[in-house]
Write a protein that holds these residues in place. Structure first.
Motif, PDB file in Angstrom:
ATOM      1  N   LEU A  60       0.846  -1.191   0.000  1.00  0.00           N
ATOM      2  CA  LEU A  60       0.000   0.000   0.000  1.00  0.00           C
ATOM      3  C   LEU A  60       0.884   1.244   0.000  1.00  0.00           C
ATOM      4  N   ARG A  61       0.617   2.136  -0.933  1.00  0.00           N
ATOM      5  CA  ARG A  61       1.381   3.377  -1.034  1.00  0.00           C
ATOM      6  C   ARG A  61       0.513   4.577  -0.677  1.00  0.00           C
ATOM      7  N   GLU A  62      -0.406   4.371   0.259  1.00  0.00           N
ATOM      8  CA  GLU A  62      -1.298   5.452   0.647  1.00  0.00           C
ATOM      9  C   GLU A  62      -0.736   6.198   1.849  1.00  0.00           C
ATOM     10  N   PRO A  63      -0.921   7.515   1.912  1.00  0.00           N
ATOM     11  CA  PRO A  63      -0.430   8.276   3.076  1.00  0.00           C
ATOM     12  C   PRO A  63      -1.335   8.050   4.279  1.00  0.00           C
ATOM     13  N   ILE A  64      -0.709   7.849   5.434  1.00  0.00           N
ATOM     14  CA  ILE A  64      -1.461   7.588   6.657  1.00  0.00           C
ATOM     15  C   ILE A  64      -1.040   8.575   7.732  1.00  0.00           C
ATOM     16  N   GLU A  65      -1.833   8.629   8.783  1.00  0.00           N
ATOM     17  CA  GLU A  65      -1.554   9.477   9.938  1.00  0.00           C
ATOM     18  C   GLU A  65      -2.229   8.870  11.149  1.00  0.00           C
ATOM     19  N   THR A  66      -1.958   9.412  12.312  1.00  0.00           N
ATOM     20  CA  THR A  66      -2.556   8.925  13.555  1.00  0.00           C
ATOM     21  C   THR A  66      -3.475   9.989  14.138  1.00  0.00           C
ATOM     22  N   ILE A  67      -4.605   9.533  14.613  1.00  0.00           N
ATOM     23  CA  ILE A  67      -5.585  10.410  15.270  1.00  0.00           C
ATOM     24  C   ILE A  67      -5.403  10.264  16.775  1.00  0.00           C
ATOM     25  N   PRO A  68      -5.212  11.339  17.507  1.00  0.00           N
ATOM     26  CA  PRO A  68      -5.074  11.216  18.970  1.00  0.00           C
ATOM     27  C   PRO A  68      -6.304  10.590  19.599  1.00  0.00           C
TER      28      PRO A  68
END
Length: 522
Positions: A482-490
């Motif tokens: 997977l080459r999708e951008p991810i992030e974290t939600i607090p």
């Protein structure tokens, strides 16, 4: 000009600053010069300071000289003449000359050297006596000319080898090195008393098989099913972790069905070694890590392989692995999605208005909305999309429009308007960390932050297979497949996690991990 008072006052004759009378006749000056020459210092003696011109001090003839006294002259005559010979002729303070001292030193040095030579000769005599008592050894065989042939194994009485002797060899001329035709060196020692300090037989050590953990993937050791999976991800035929997990289960089943174990290894060890190239093919030979949920599946599959009973038939072992993979897909997709849909519908029933705000496209969120549309007539969906992420929200918009569900579509820059129209935010996720932080597509945290500003609940649909025992995730790390951008939600921006167990707060993530681990062990 007037004269100053006291300027030309005459000085007394005995005054220290009164000028001395200087002779004026040339005869007296010549006599004084001859007298000075007679008292001039010899070579090596300090000369009296010269009188600068124009000074009023007395001439050198008027100064008293110590060498001109009879007593000083008598003492100088009694002194011995300066030695002009070698330094050895001089005497030291004890009455010995330097030559005597040097001779004594040479004698002591010669005596020490003789003692050292005597000790060395004694050691050689003892070594020769010991070698005479032992039986003579057979002459060493010459090294074979062909490279790769091994020498005959040595007996325990001869534990030393040329490789060990070479380490203890000195740079003395007694050592000789011969080069054979194949480039190897034959080391021969003339002194037999050079032995290594650790006396043990290396032939008694058991053979250790060393295997490399990283195996490069090639077209010859990779199954076609894994190459097809890599091609689908490369051309973006699979979007999201849920589709990837389902495809990974099918790929593992094909691999187990067509697998032929190695004849010289047990089945569990053989399939573990042959599974490594398949994973290297998907991760670019270990360059990119797997997504968190896929990593969970791989670890659980390896755990089942290590627990296999190798005494059973190969067909039974392959059937057991295929059944485990099929059950894992059934529990993680069919039953888990069904439970998440039921828990979310029960939550929507308690709301006065059912206006759902979602981001991009998530299969589990889409299934929840399609099921809720069958039970609620006042359902309205607001879809926020980001063109930088591939505009996958349009695919979800088309699917919901075919089911006659009223929808509103907008880009992420219109979230300030859409968030005031919604009553709940429903998001998908890629993983849930041990701290309760949610790993999702980049842009999801903006929706959660906007919802908190207007006091709207945020629900995250998360399967238990996506929970990972980690507390931190590198957001800029590119994962495999997977080459999708991810992030974290607090975790403080999330109201609740809708799992296949129940609806839990984010702080209950460690409890879910523990319950899932107990279920796998049973």
């Amino acid at each position: 000009m007037g004269k100053k008072k006291g300027h030309n006052k005459p000085q007394p004759a005995n005054s220290p600053i009164a000028p001395q009378a200087v002779p004026e006749t040339p005869e007296k000056l010549n006599a004084i010069a001859e007298q000075l020459k007679s008292f001039s210092p010899k070579k090596g003696q300090a000369t009296p300071p010269s009188t600068p011109e124009g000074s009023n001090s007395a001439p050198a003839a008027a100064l008293p000289l110590a060498t001109s006294t009879p007593k000083a002259q008598e003492k100088a005559d009694k002194r011995p003449a300066k030695a002009k010979g070698k330094p050895e002729d001089l005497n030291d303070g004890d009455g010995k000359s330097r030559a005597d001292i040097e001779n004594e030193r040479k004698a002591k040095k010669l005596e020490k050297q003789m003692k050292k030579e005597a000790a060395t000769a004694k050691k050689k005599a003892d070594a020769a006596a010991g070698n005479a008592e032992k039986p003579p050894k057979a002459p060493a065989k010459e090294a074979p000319a062909n490279k790769g042939q091994k020498d005959a194994p040595k007996t325990p009485q001869q534990p030393s080898k040329p490789a060990l002797k070479k380490h203890f060899a000195s740079s003395d001329s007694s050592d000789s090195f011969n080069m054979t035709a194949n480039g190897s060196k034959n080391v021969s020692f003339k002194e037999k008393n050079i032995q290594p300090s650790n006396q043990y037989d290396l032939t008694e050590r058991p053979a250790i098989r060393v295997s490399s953990y990283f195996v490069h993937a090639t077209p010859h050791n990779v199954h076609p099913a894994f190459r097809r999976l890599a091609a689908k991800c490369e051309f973006k035929k699979l979007n999201g972790v849920n589709e990837l997990l389902l495809a990974f289960h099918k790929t593992l089943i094909e691999f187990v069905e067509d697998y032929n174990p190695r004849p010289d290894l047990p089945f569990s060890e053989s399939i573990s070694l042959d599974l490594q190239p398949q994973l290297c093919c998907l991760s670019d030979n270990g360059v990119h890590p797997f997504p968190q949920a896929v990593g969970n599946l791989i670890r659980l599959f390896k755990k089942q392989i290590h627990e296999l009973d190798n005494t059973k038939e190969i067909c039974d072992l392959k059937t057991y692995l295929k059944e485990w993979i099929e059950n894992s897909a059934y529990y993680n997709f069919d039953l888990a999605e069904k439970a998440i849909v039921e828990f979310t519908i029960s939550k929507l029933k308690s709301m006065a208005h059912r206006r759902i705000l979602t981001y991009s496209r998530c299969p589990i969120v889409e299934k929840i909305i399609l099921t809720a549309a069958e039970q609620f007539n006042d359902l309205h969906v607001y879809i926020v999309d980001d063109p930088n992420n591939g505009s996958r929200g349009k695919t979800m918009l088309e699917s919901l429009s075919e089911a006659s569900i009223p929808c509103t579509y907008g880009h992420i820059n219109s979230i300030g308007y859409l968030v005031h129209q919604a009553s709940v935010v429903l998001l998908g996720c890629s993983a849930i960390l041990n701290t309760g932080r949610v790993v999702a597509l980049r842009g999801s945290s903006l929706l959660a932050l906007s919802a908190q500003a207007v006091n709207i609940p945020v629900l995250v649909a998360a399967k238990t297979c996506t929970f990972v025992d980690k507390v931190r995730l590198d957001e800029h790390l590119s994962t495999a497949l997977l080459r999708e951008p991810i992030e974290t939600i607090p975790e403080d921006l999330v109201t609740a996690l809708v799992t296949d167990l129940r609806i839990v707060p984010p702080s209950s993530a460690p409890a879910v991990l523990k319950a899932k681990q107990l279920g796998y062990d049973n």
